[in-house]
Design a protein around this motif. Structure first.
Motif, PDB file in Angstrom:
ATOM      1  N   GLN A 238       1.981  -2.182 -14.742  1.00 25.92           N
ATOM      2  CA  GLN A 238       3.172  -2.865 -15.067  1.00 25.92           C
ATOM      3  C   GLN A 238       2.743  -3.698 -16.354  1.00 25.92           C
ATOM      4  O   GLN A 238       3.808  -3.868 -17.153  1.00 25.92           O
TER       5      GLN A 238
ATOM      6  N   MET B   1       6.784  -6.248  -4.416  1.00 31.85           N
ATOM      7  CA  MET B   1       6.942  -5.062  -3.939  1.00 31.85           C
ATOM      8  C   MET B   1       6.623  -5.087  -2.371  1.00 31.85           C
ATOM      9  O   MET B   1       5.247  -5.485  -2.073  1.00 31.85           O
ATOM     10  N   LYS B 367      15.381  -6.661  -0.103  1.00 31.90           N
ATOM     11  CA  LYS B 367      14.707  -7.605  -0.960  1.00 31.90           C
ATOM     12  C   LYS B 367      15.644  -8.512  -1.746  1.00 31.90           C
ATOM     13  O   LYS B 367      15.524  -9.643  -1.916  1.00 31.90           O
ATOM     14  N   ASP B 386      10.539  -8.348 -14.886  1.00 27.01           N
ATOM     15  CA  ASP B 386      10.301  -8.466 -13.647  1.00 27.01           C
ATOM     16  C   ASP B 386      11.021  -7.416 -12.513  1.00 27.01           C
ATOM     17  O   ASP B 386      10.335  -6.916 -11.662  1.00 27.01           O
ATOM     18  N   ASP B 390       9.558  -4.435 -10.514  1.00 20.53           N
ATOM     19  CA  ASP B 390       9.383  -4.366  -9.010  1.00 20.53           C
ATOM     20  C   ASP B 390      10.127  -3.384  -8.421  1.00 20.53           C
ATOM     21  O   ASP B 390       9.596  -2.586  -7.518  1.00 20.53           O
ATOM     22  N   THR B 393       8.406   0.113  -9.175  1.00 23.59           N
ATOM     23  CA  THR B 393       7.152   0.158  -8.663  1.00 23.59           C
ATOM     24  C   THR B 393       7.200   0.641  -7.231  1.00 23.59           C
ATOM     25  O   THR B 393       6.783   1.597  -6.794  1.00 23.59           O
ATOM     26  N   GLU B 394       8.121   0.176  -6.723  1.00 20.94           N
ATOM     27  CA  GLU B 394       8.112   0.450  -5.276  1.00 20.94           C
ATOM     28  C   GLU B 394       9.003   1.666  -4.847  1.00 20.94           C
ATOM     29  O   GLU B 394       8.389   2.377  -4.101  1.00 20.94           O
TER      30      GLU B 394
END
Lengths: 254, 568
Positions: A238, B1, B367, B386, B390, B393-394
């Motif tokens: 990230q 996440m 979320k 951000d 998030d 990624t999840e």
């Protein structure tokens, strides 16, 4: 201050295995012995015992131009002799094969010289001078970077890396270049391009599931280490993505 | 996440159907016992057909048991069937090759043979320069003449040859306007009725964009654009427009004012579906490489059908986009290959991308309390790094875990490029639908790529090295030649130009940004209205269903030549 490579992030065993394979100071565990002749047979580029075909005369015999780069870069044995460039290509199963395409490329770039790797999803090829290739292949096959059932040398028709395993634990290969013999040893009956061999080449017994899980360099939530559990690894990716997004390829920390 | 649970995974039915009688969660199976290529009914059909062809022409043809791998036919593993996502229709992979699928061909034919031509300039010329009266009656008469002429019939000259109406029955012209009063005066057969085809709010907004202007939605014959090319469409259309004006308004065929009408019809008033490509691509306008992603999102009409499901609407764009851009554009036009079919089908078969995308929708709800079923600018999330990190990624981690937990799904998507495109699409769609920002969606795509590559130490074919490992750096850029807002990017955008497995998904990510906001259109209100027309051969509101109909041979295309060839 001398640069100290970090090789990669992560706290998991997968991350550590990746660093181990990349780090040339880490001595790879030798797991099996394969003769030079057997390596040459599976590669399939020349007959065992035959002379190396050449692409140019040995460097010592040809007029080298007065080039500072040539003075700076020491040629490999294969380059010195004028060997042609040949290849070895590996297909690595996603079910915990010890090495994986990008991992192979990274490890080879740290450990070998004068190579030209190519990385895809189902295969990884490395090309170099033929006698160098044989040495490199020997290391890649004899050490912890190889498993006879889950890794195979395939010049073409590589399909198999993402398929389920055969009931005997072997990775799918449409050409069945290697088979699991009754004595539990994997034998190559064809060379990497699929040409039948004059005699079978034994490549060793498949490693067990426990060993594979402990030595693998792929995350896998079913048979190995879950990616999600290595939080440091995730955060690092990230971070890289964020820095590249904001600053391109010369990131400045905020 | 934080992982969430979804009770019903959308891909399970497909996996159970494809791998009948097998444990779809097992990592073991049997190989080499499927009777090779003969396990597939379609391949057997091919072999039988080829045998007959060989006898007739005396030249060998399809011979998979001799020519494949020196006598080892494909089919050493199971040759899988596929469900076209969201349709419940199963077919064989071969049925999704564009050559074997008439619906796929017609999808592209219908785009390539379409241009939109404004009427305002022509009317101004007629009224101000020539002093002609333009009324609803004259417009209707003009449209009557135009629908006679556009397929290839004569309107002014004597002793002309003409096209057989049965061969060009897909060719017609309709008009649309934002002026309800004027629309009321147009004969219904010639009108694309915005009020009937769109929901109330969408219709009002589209009409406001169009205003009092009137546009012609022109579809030249499929058979013409196939014989010529996309660049022909505006020329063919302009020629018939010019002749029809001459006939309808009793103009002199040689007077200079005709040049004004021609210029308007050929250039000034034309909206092409695809812009002209650079000379090195050797393509004219109205070819796939020139279709901007935003415009493509307007060609697809699934948001009309599923206004409260931007995920579904976007998935339809994925299916349509990968078929056009991967199978036809990159797979054949650009590469000369036989169609990159299986790169593309991964994104619209077996409900796998659908499942990954709806996981993203559920995660948004869980979320961020984002309700994707109520698209509105009011609830979109701020596109911060951000949030994008998030979400991507999840969604990406979940997708990887699904492939791991269901080895048959990994076997279904047997190539890294397939998985990479699908996972990144789910990430990109989740980011764009929720933020209403196409570039945020693209940014989510590229985080998925980095994460995928690091997790499995592999990605796609070499091409993925090009754009996906450097995409983070240009996804939010607007610099000339380096960046652009997603809507204006297209298949010929520098980093995207030669890379299969991306362009259709990018188009969907761009579209999703608008569907998530409940926007009335993505890029062009004119294109949105034009392709809502139910008279088109291909139903652009349901492209995956249409492809499925093509796969099971139920789709009737245009451009057939059976009228003028010997009966078989």
């Amino acid at each position: 201050m001398a640069y100290t490579p970090q090789y990669g992030p992560g706290t998991s065993v997968v991350a550590q295995n990746r660093r181990n394979q990349m780090n040339p100071d880490h001595k790879l565990e030798k797991v099996r012995d394969i003769t030079d002749e057997d390596i040459v047979m599976v590669l399939g580029h020349r007959s065992p015992g035959s002379a190396y075909p050449t692409a140019h005369p040995p460097l010592a015999e040809q007029q080298e131009p007065d080039c500072p780069m040539r003075k700076l870069v020491k040629p490999t044995d294969g380059a010195k002799a004028g060997d042609r460039v040949r290849y070895v290509q590996f297909a690595d199963s996603m079910f915990n094969a010890p090495s994986q395409p990008y991992q192979r490329t990274y490890a080879e770039m740290y450990r070998f010289r004068a190579i030209d790797p190519g990385t895809l999803s189902g295969r990884q090829i490395v090309e170099c001078r033929e006698r160098d290739l044989e040495q490199y292949t020997k290391l890649l096959v004899e050490t912890e970077m190889f498993d006879p059932a889950l890794v195979s040398m395939r010049g073409a028709t590589v399909h198999g890396h993402s398929l389920r395993l055969s009931e005997d634990g072997m990775q799918f290969d449409a050409l069945q270049r290697c088979v699991l013999a009754e004595n539990g040893v994997v034998k190559y009956v064809k060379d990497q391009i699929g040409v039948p061999l004059d005699r079978a080449v034994e490549i060793g017994k498949p490693m067990d599931a426990e060993w594979l899980k402990a030595h693998s360099t792929i995350f896998h939530s079913l048979v190995g280490t879950a990616y999600r559990d290595d939080k440091e690894y995730i955060e690092y990716i990230q971070r890289i993505h964020t820095l590249r997004t904001k600053y391109g390829f010369m990131p400045t920390e905020e | 996440m934080a992982k969430i649970e979804r009770a019903q995974k959308l891909f399970l039915d497909s996996l159970n159907q494809k791998f009948k009688g097998q444990d779809i969660e097992s990592e073991k199976t049997t190989f080499y016992n499927f009777n090779g290529v003969r396990q597939s009914p379609r391949k057997r059909e091919f072999m039988k057909e080829a045998e007959a062809i060989e006898k007739e022409r005396g030249i060998s043809m399809y011979d998979p048991e001799r020519c494949h791998l020196g006598g080892i036919p494909m089919g050493q593993r199971q040759l899988m069937s596929y469900q076209v996502s969201g349709t419940g229709t199963y077919c064989e992979g071969d049925d999704l090759h564009f050559v074997n699928n008439a619906a796929m061909q017609q999808f592209w034919d219908d785009i390539r043979r379409t241009v939109i031509v404004g009427m305002d300039m022509a009317h101004a010329t007629l009224q101000k320069r020539l002093g002609k009266e333009v009324t609803p009656e004259t417009i209707n008469e003009y449209l009557h003449i135009l629908n006679h002429a556009m397929p290839g019939a004569a309107v002014v000259q004597e002793h002309m040859v003409e096209t057989h109406p049965g061969l060009v029955d897909d060719c017609y012209v309709k008009v649309f306007t934002g002026d309800d009063e004027m629309a009321d005066d147009i004969e219904p057969q010639f009108l694309i009725d915005v009020n009937k085809l769109f929901g109330e709010e969408q219709a009002e907004s589209l009409k406001a964009e169009v205003g009092k202007s009137m546009y012609q939605a022109i579809h030249i014959p499929t058979i013409v654009s196939r014989t010529c090319d996309g660049g022909t469409t505006s020329r063919w259309s302009a020629m018939q427009i010019g002749m029809s004006f001459i006939a309808a308004y009793r103009m002199c065929a040689g007077e200079a004012a005709v040049a004004d009408l021609s210029y308007a019809a050929k250039h000034a008033g034309v909206v092409q579906m695809g812009s002209l490509l650079p000379a090195r691509r050797a393509r004219g306008p109205n070819e796939p490489g020139g279709i901007k992603f935003g415009l493509f999102g307007d060609i697809i009409q699934a948001d009309r059908k599923h206004p409260n499901d931007p995920a579904r609407a976007s998935l339809e764009v994925v299916g349509a986009g990968v078929m056009l851009f991967d199978q036809i554009w990159l797979g054949s036009y650009m590469s000369g290959g036989v169609g990159f079919t299986q790169y593309a089908t991964a994104a619209y078969t077996d409900n796998i991308l659908d499942e990954f995308t709806y996981y993203g929708m559920d995660y948004l709800k869980d979320k961020y309390d984002f309700d994707y079923t109520a698209p509105s600018p009011d609830q979109i999330l701020e596109p911060t790094q951000d949030i994008v990190n998030d979400l991507a990624t999840e969604v990406n981690l979940n997708a990887m875990e699904q492939y791991e937990q269901f080895p048959t799904m990994m076997e279904d998507h047997f190539g890294g490029s397939q998985r990479a495109g699908v996972m990144a699409a789910a990430c990109g769609l989740t980011c764009s639908i929720s933020t209403g920002n196409s570039n945020a969606g693209l940014n989510g795509w590229y985080l998925s790529m980095l994460m995928h590559k690091e997790g499995w130490s592999r990605l796609g074919f070499f091409g993925y090295d090009l754009q996906d490992q450097c995409g983070s750096a240009n996804s939010l850029a607007m610099d000339a030649d380096r960046g652009l807002m997603g809507e204006l990017r297209g298949p010929n955008y520098p980093n995207y130009a030669m890379n299969v497995g991306h362009q259709g998904e990018y188009a969907a990510i761009v579209s999703g940004a608008h569907y998530g906001r409940g926007d009335e259109f993505c890029y062009s209100p004119l294109v949105k209205i034009c392709f809502a027309d139910p008279s088109l051969k291909f139903d652009f509101s349901d492209p995956r269903r249409e492809f499925a109909r093509g796969a099971v041979r139920e789709f009737m295309p245009a451009g057939e030549r059976s009228l003028v060839i010997p009966a078989r």
